[in-house]
Write a protein that holds these residues in place. Structure first.
Motif, short mmCIF file in Angstrom:
data_model
loop_
_atom_site.label_atom_id
_atom_site.label_comp_id
_atom_site.label_asym_id
_atom_site.label_seq_id
_atom_site.Cartn_x
_atom_site.Cartn_y
_atom_site.Cartn_z
N ILE A 231 4.92 24.33 79.85
CA ILE A 231 6.17 24.97 80.28
C ILE A 231 5.80 25.93 79.36
N SER A 232 6.30 27.64 80.78
CA SER A 232 5.77 28.43 79.55
C SER A 232 7.55 29.20 79.70
N TYR A 233 7.25 30.34 78.38
CA TYR A 233 8.92 30.95 77.70
C TYR A 233 8.76 32.37 78.13
N ALA A 234 9.31 32.44 78.23
CA ALA A 234 10.02 34.34 77.63
C ALA A 234 10.00 34.56 77.08
N VAL A 235 9.85 36.01 75.48
CA VAL A 235 10.35 35.44 74.62
C VAL A 235 11.28 36.83 74.77
N GLN A 236 11.75 37.06 74.32
CA GLN A 236 12.40 38.56 74.55
C GLN A 236 13.65 39.03 73.42
N VAL A 237 13.94 40.34 72.54
CA VAL A 237 14.79 40.20 71.68
C VAL A 237 16.00 40.88 71.94
N LYS A 238 16.75 40.59 71.04
CA LYS A 238 18.16 41.24 71.01
C LYS A 238 19.01 41.17 69.62
N SER A 239 19.95 41.39 69.35
CA SER A 239 20.16 41.77 68.70
C SER A 239 21.81 41.97 68.55
N PHE A 240 22.30 42.39 67.43
CA PHE A 240 24.10 42.18 67.24
C PHE A 240 24.65 43.42 67.43
N GLY A 241 23.81 44.71 67.99
CA GLY A 241 24.48 45.45 68.21
C GLY A 241 23.15 46.80 69.09
N PRO A 242 24.08 48.06 69.40
CA PRO A 242 23.31 48.47 70.89
C PRO A 242 22.10 49.72 70.86
N ALA A 243 21.88 49.50 69.46
CA ALA A 243 20.70 50.14 69.29
C ALA A 243 19.48 49.40 68.04
N GLY A 244 18.29 49.60 68.50
CA GLY A 244 17.41 48.96 67.81
C GLY A 244 15.67 49.16 68.77
N VAL A 245 14.79 48.28 68.77
CA VAL A 245 13.69 48.09 69.65
C VAL A 245 13.91 47.98 71.69
N GLN A 246 15.06 46.81 71.86
CA GLN A 246 15.23 47.03 72.30
C GLN A 246 16.82 46.69 72.77
N GLU A 280 28.57 46.64 52.72
CA GLU A 280 27.64 47.61 51.80
C GLU A 280 26.05 46.30 52.30
N TYR A 281 25.08 47.44 53.11
CA TYR A 281 24.20 47.44 53.15
C TYR A 281 22.64 47.62 52.47
N GLY A 282 22.96 48.03 50.39
CA GLY A 282 21.75 48.37 49.64
C GLY A 282 20.83 48.79 50.35
N VAL A 283 21.07 50.05 50.12
CA VAL A 283 19.72 51.48 51.35
C VAL A 283 20.38 52.76 49.88
N VAL A 294 22.36 52.06 62.45
CA VAL A 294 23.14 51.15 63.14
C VAL A 294 22.28 49.55 62.82
N PRO A 295 21.05 49.27 62.74
CA PRO A 295 20.56 47.89 63.98
C PRO A 295 20.95 47.06 62.69
N ASN A 296 21.30 47.40 61.56
CA ASN A 296 21.93 45.97 60.37
C ASN A 296 23.64 46.16 59.98
N LEU A 297 24.53 46.97 61.16
CA LEU A 297 25.62 47.06 61.13
C LEU A 297 26.11 45.34 60.89
N LYS A 298 27.22 45.60 60.80
CA LYS A 298 27.80 43.87 60.09
C LYS A 298 29.88 43.99 60.23
N GLY A 299 30.38 43.10 60.30
CA GLY A 299 31.34 42.87 60.64
C GLY A 299 32.38 44.07 61.76
N GLY A 300 33.17 44.18 61.26
CA GLY A 300 33.65 45.35 61.67
C GLY A 300 33.14 46.93 61.65
N ASP A 301 32.39 47.75 61.08
CA ASP A 301 31.40 48.28 61.70
C ASP A 301 30.75 48.29 62.37
N SER A 302 30.56 46.55 63.10
CA SER A 302 29.51 46.38 64.31
C SER A 302 30.26 46.80 65.25
N ILE A 303 31.19 46.11 65.26
CA ILE A 303 32.44 45.87 66.14
C ILE A 303 32.83 47.00 66.89
#
Length: 438
Positions: A231-246, A280-283, A294-303
């Motif tokens: 059985i084969s599976y297609a692996v896809q990239v998802k994120s918790f935000g609207p920006a990033g690789v895909q 806090e993003y530590g950069v 943007v890809p690392n936004l969390k909490g209310g910032d991401s929403i």
């Protein structure tokens, strides 16, 4: 009588026939191949702990009758009737080159198929990420969608599988516990490298799996006995935000949040409004753009960011400090040398009065690890202006905390710099989420 000098082979010829030199050359070539394979892995394999007797496959035949297939299976000893029905329901792969005793098959995607195997219950995707996608940004995750079931009977022809035209980034192939011999999985990368996975022939108490990047070709070599079922599976990239690789986010702001945001946007038409981030993003703002968060936004910032994108707006992140703001394509880059002279008009202005107006506390004095004196503040302001920042009052940005009390803790990132006294200080920088509402 002329005498001829004895023939002496050249240094290169002597070296070429030197066993020690040949050994060193072979050693260097082996090291180069090893380092190259380590630098660009394109395939990996492993085992998932699962009792084969707990695995059941449910499918529907071409006639519309549902069947279940239990494991483990040894077709040389006992051929389950359900496996015969499954094979009869399958479709042959495109014809292989050369003679083949049997055709390789795949189950029609139009027919329902369910298995008690769930990749989410096993750390397979985590292993795939660590091996094949070590640089995947934080906030991005791998998900798997079942692709197809394939059957490779004894004497199957070698058929190179075509690369799927979907948005997968990798493929995972799980070998079901049906005993077989032969049937080696061969994976070839885009640059011609090859990996072979021999496996254990569907035996043992674990399920074998292999994964490879989406730009690879693969084939199953002839099965000598038994039957290989995968059985084969297609692996896809998802994120918790609207920006990033895909960009394909996993979250959606609630209707309640969108209802609260809608009147604010309607009453802000024609304005450029800004919100402070609270995570806090530590950069180090001196090394990266604010947009890189943007890809690392969390909490209310991401929403909030995601909700603005749903309204087809173009939010952007900017660095801000002491009533100044940097452009979206600028970092907070300071020169380490002291300011040449604090005689610029902006350096002579009091902290509480910039560009003719009083600044709110959050946008007022610069903040650093120690309490700066007046000269240090003038020097710091001069460096901020020199780095490309402009007073917020000189822009069309309206910060919402000027209108209502801003709840919670505002995100603080720190930029190290050398003060005029030669001491290492850190400038506290905030992050603004800026959006223009047309």
């Amino acid at each position: 009588m002329s005498s001829k000098a004895p023939f002496s082979p050249s240094k290169q010829r002597r070296r070429g026939s030197d066993p020690e030199y040949d050994t060193q050359a072979a050693y260097r070539a082996a090291l180069a191949a090893l380092v190259n394979a380590k630098a660009r892995p394109f395939a990996t394999a492993g085992r998932a702990p699962m009792d084969p007797s707990n695995l059941t496959l449910f499918f529907r035949s071409q006639s519309g009758i549902s069947h279940s297939l239990d494991f483990p299976i040894d077709v040389e000893v006992d051929m389950p009737p359900a496996l015969d029905v499954l094979i009869a329901s399958c479709i042959p792969h495109p014809a292989a080159s050369g003679y083949a005793e049997n055709e390789s098959l795949f189950y029609p995607p139009s027919l329902p198929l369910t298995a008690t195997l769930e990749l989410a219950n096993h750390p397979i995707l985590e292993a795939v990420r660590n091996t094949l996608f070590p640089a995947l940004p934080v906030g991005h995750y791998l998900t798997a969608v079942r692709d197809k079931l394939e059957i490779w009977p004894k004497g199957n022809g070698i058929t190179v599988q075509t690369r799927p035209l979907d948005n997968r980034v990798a493929t995972v192939i799980v070998t079901l516990p049906v005993k077989f011999r032969g049937g080696t999985l061969v994976v070839r990368s885009l640059d011609g490298m090859e990996e072979k996975f021999y496996g254990r022939g569907g035996k043992g108490v674990d399920l074998e799996w292999a994964a490879f990047l989406s730009d690879c070709d693969y084939e199953i070599q002839p099965v000598r006995s038994g039957c290989r079922v995968t059985i084969s599976y297609a692996v896809q990239v998802k994120s918790f935000g609207p920006a990033g690789v895909q960009p394909d986010p996993l979250i959606n702001p609630s209707d309640q949040f969108l209802d609260l945001l809608s009147p604010v946007l309607n009453m802000s038409r024609g304005r450029r409004i800004a919100f402070y981030l609270t995570g806090e993003y530590g950069v180090n703002p001196g090394d990266v753009l604010a947009e890189s968060l943007v890809p690392n936004l969390k909490g209310g910032d991401s929403i909030l960011y995601h909700a603005l994108k749903l309204y087809k707006l173009a939010p952007e992140l900017r660095w801000t400090a002491g009533g100044y703001v940097w452009a979206v394509d600028q970092t907070v880059e300071f020169a380490n040398e002291a300011a040449e002279s604090p005689t610029a008009s902006v350096a002579r202005q009091p902290l509480s009065v910039l560009s003719g107006g009083r600044l709110p506390p959050i946008r007022g004095p610069f903040s650093s690890a120690s309490e700066p004196g007046e000269d240090e503040v003038d020097d710091l302001r001069h460096r901020v202006v020199k780095s490309g920042a402009v007073p917020i009052n000189d822009t069309d940005i309206m910060i919402v905390s000027d209108i209502v009390t801003f709840p919670g803790v505002i995100a603080k990132e720190r930029v190290p710099f050398v003060s005029g006294l030669g001491e290492i200080e850190k400038l506290v920088v905030n992050v603004l989420l800026v959006v223009y509402v047309p």
